[in-house]
Design an enzyme around this catalytic site. Structure first.
Site, short mmCIF file in Angstrom:
data_model
loop_
_atom_site.label_atom_id
_atom_site.label_comp_id
_atom_site.label_asym_id
_atom_site.label_seq_id
_atom_site.Cartn_x
_atom_site.Cartn_y
_atom_site.Cartn_z
N ASP A 195 -2.73 -1.50 9.57
CA ASP A 195 -2.72 -1.59 8.11
C ASP A 195 -3.24 -2.92 7.58
O ASP A 195 -3.34 -3.11 6.36
CB ASP A 195 -1.29 -1.39 7.57
CG ASP A 195 -0.79 0.04 7.76
OD1 ASP A 195 -1.64 0.95 7.86
OD2 ASP A 195 0.44 0.22 7.81
N LYS A 230 0.85 -1.20 0.00
CA LYS A 230 0.00 0.00 0.00
C LYS A 230 0.88 1.24 0.00
O LYS A 230 2.04 1.21 0.44
CB LYS A 230 -0.93 0.03 1.21
CG LYS A 230 -0.27 0.09 2.59
CD LYS A 230 0.09 1.48 3.07
CE LYS A 230 0.91 1.45 4.36
NZ LYS A 230 1.63 2.68 4.66
P1 ATP Z 1 5.03 -0.76 9.28
O1 ATP Z 1 3.90 -1.65 8.83
O2 ATP Z 1 5.44 -0.96 10.70
O3 ATP Z 1 4.86 0.67 8.86
P2 ATP Z 1 6.80 -1.08 7.07
O4 ATP Z 1 5.67 -1.00 6.14
O5 ATP Z 1 7.77 0.04 7.05
O6 ATP Z 1 6.31 -1.30 8.53
P3 ATP Z 1 7.36 -3.90 6.91
O7 ATP Z 1 7.91 -4.48 5.67
O8 ATP Z 1 5.97 -4.22 7.29
O9 ATP Z 1 7.63 -2.36 6.82
O10 ATP Z 1 8.38 -4.33 8.07
C1 ATP Z 1 8.50 -3.72 9.32
C2 ATP Z 1 9.23 -4.70 10.25
O11 ATP Z 1 8.33 -5.76 10.58
C3 ATP Z 1 10.43 -5.39 9.59
O12 ATP Z 1 11.61 -4.72 9.91
C4 ATP Z 1 10.40 -6.80 10.13
O13 ATP Z 1 11.36 -6.96 11.16
C5 ATP Z 1 9.02 -6.97 10.75
N1 ATP Z 1 8.21 -8.05 10.13
C6 ATP Z 1 7.52 -9.00 10.78
N2 ATP Z 1 6.87 -9.80 9.93
C7 ATP Z 1 7.15 -9.40 8.70
C8 ATP Z 1 6.78 -9.84 7.40
N3 ATP Z 1 5.99 -10.91 7.22
N4 ATP Z 1 7.24 -9.16 6.34
C9 ATP Z 1 8.03 -8.06 6.54
N5 ATP Z 1 8.44 -7.62 7.74
C10 ATP Z 1 8.00 -8.26 8.82
#
Ligand code: ATP
Length: 303
Positions: free
Chosen positions: A138, A11
């Site tokens: 989210d 997203k």
């Molecule tokens: P947020 O949703 O917190 O804004 P983001 O969109 O910046 O995060 P994500 O790719 O969701 O980024 O990853 C955030 C953190 O969540 C990663 O650093 C990782 O350690 C953790 N994490 C846990 N499960 C997952 C997953 N299935 N995929 C990606 N990251 C994950």
């Protein structure tokens, strides 16, 4: 039980307006989500015990234990329906990790849809949305996709009338940014104490009008993200990346969620290709991806 594969999109937030920090630690948001065509594919297979494997870009940054959001989703769903969460979940990451594009939340949503099918639960949408909202702000949007308004922590969704397809270019950063750190920096920059009580943020009329009209230029001008100054303060390089995108004629430039991925709205496929080359040549990011939106939310795909 045959394995089930679900494809789930990343997203972006076309608008991210942030109120002050509430007493429960969250911030009230008024946001407009759009699902874009960068996907994770998640496969669940019946197994002797719950385990997770991950492949793809930056899979190393994703935990392969019970803290993985897909695993948390499976445990939550199994607990709700009184089953053992004994599955092998495999995630092929196509969504940038820790890039502000909600890849972890997307995997949680995909895991709900996949296990619902694997276990023959046939839960209705409302029930899946309830579990999703408990897992994270989210996660509900990753179930529905498209373009939607998010209120509360972002988990209270309303469909947004949107016409047309939008072309996006994403500049991925070398290193991720922690979402809590960016919110903390926003609080610091605003100089307000936690618990203060300002007006609730609102969805922008200009942005909704642009979406209804399918007017990409007007949408580009209406993109806003309150987290941008905070992310720019933690990572000054992001300002330069944005500048390069604007100089090369992007209709709009915006930070994805809490960053550090930068999103550029462009006219069409050709301009997307040109901007992708320009960003790579300028050396202002780790890599560049192109996508379009809106696309649908988490869905089962045939192997
Ligand atoms: P947020 O949703 O917190 O804004 P983001 O969109 O910046 O995060 P994500 O790719 O969701 O980024 O990853 C955030 C953190 O969540 C990663 O650093 C990782 O350690 C953790 N994490 C846990 N499960 C997952 C997953 N299935 N995929 C990606 N990251 C994950």
């Amino acid at each position: 039980m045959r394995p089930v594969t679900v494809r789930v999109p990343a997203k972006i937030n076309l608008q991210l307006s942030v109120g002050v920090r509430r007493d429960d630690g969250y911030h009230d948001l008024a946001t407009v989500f759009q699902a874009v065509s960068l996907y994770d594919d998640l496969t669940v297979t019946a197994a002797r015990r719950l385990r997770v494997t991950i492949t793809g870009d930056h899979a190393g940054g994703v935990p392969a234990d019970e803290t993985n959001l897909a695993v948390r989703a499976i445990v939550a769903l199994a607990g709700r329906v009184g089953l053992n969460p004994d599955v092998h979940v495999h995630v092929r990451k196509g969504i940038p990790v820790a890039g502000g594009m909600a890849g972890g939340s997307a995997d949680a949503a995909a895991a709900l849809v996949a296990c619902d099918a694997l276990w023959g639960l046939r839960l209705d949408r409302t029930e899946l949305m309830d579990v999703a909202a408990e897992l994270g702000s989210d996660v509900p949007f990753a179930l529905v996709g498209g373009t939607a308004i998010g209120l509360g922590r972002g988990e209270r969704l309303m469909p947004a009338l949107a016409r047309g397809t939008y072309h996006w270019v994403f500049a991925l950063a070398e290193e991720g940014l922690s979402t809590p750190a960016v919110y903390a920096e926003l609080d610091r920059l605003r100089g307000r104490r936690p618990g203060a009580n300002p007006a609730a943020p609102n969805v922008s009329e200009a942005l909704m009008t642009a979406l209804r009209a399918g007017d990409a230029a007007a949408l580009g001008a209406a993109l806003t993200n309150d987290l941008q100054p905070a992310a720019g303060s933690l990572r000054p390089q992001l300002r330069l990346t944005m500048e390069v995108g604007r100089e090369y004629g992007a209709l709009g430039a915006i930070l994805c969620g809490s960053g550090p991925t930068c999103a550029f709205l462009v006219r069409d496929h050709e301009q997307a290709l040109d901007l992708a080359v320009a960003l790579s040549a300028a050396g202002v990011c780790r890599s560049v991806k192109r996508a379009h939106g809106p696309v649908h939310g988490a869905r089962i795909v045939d192997d």
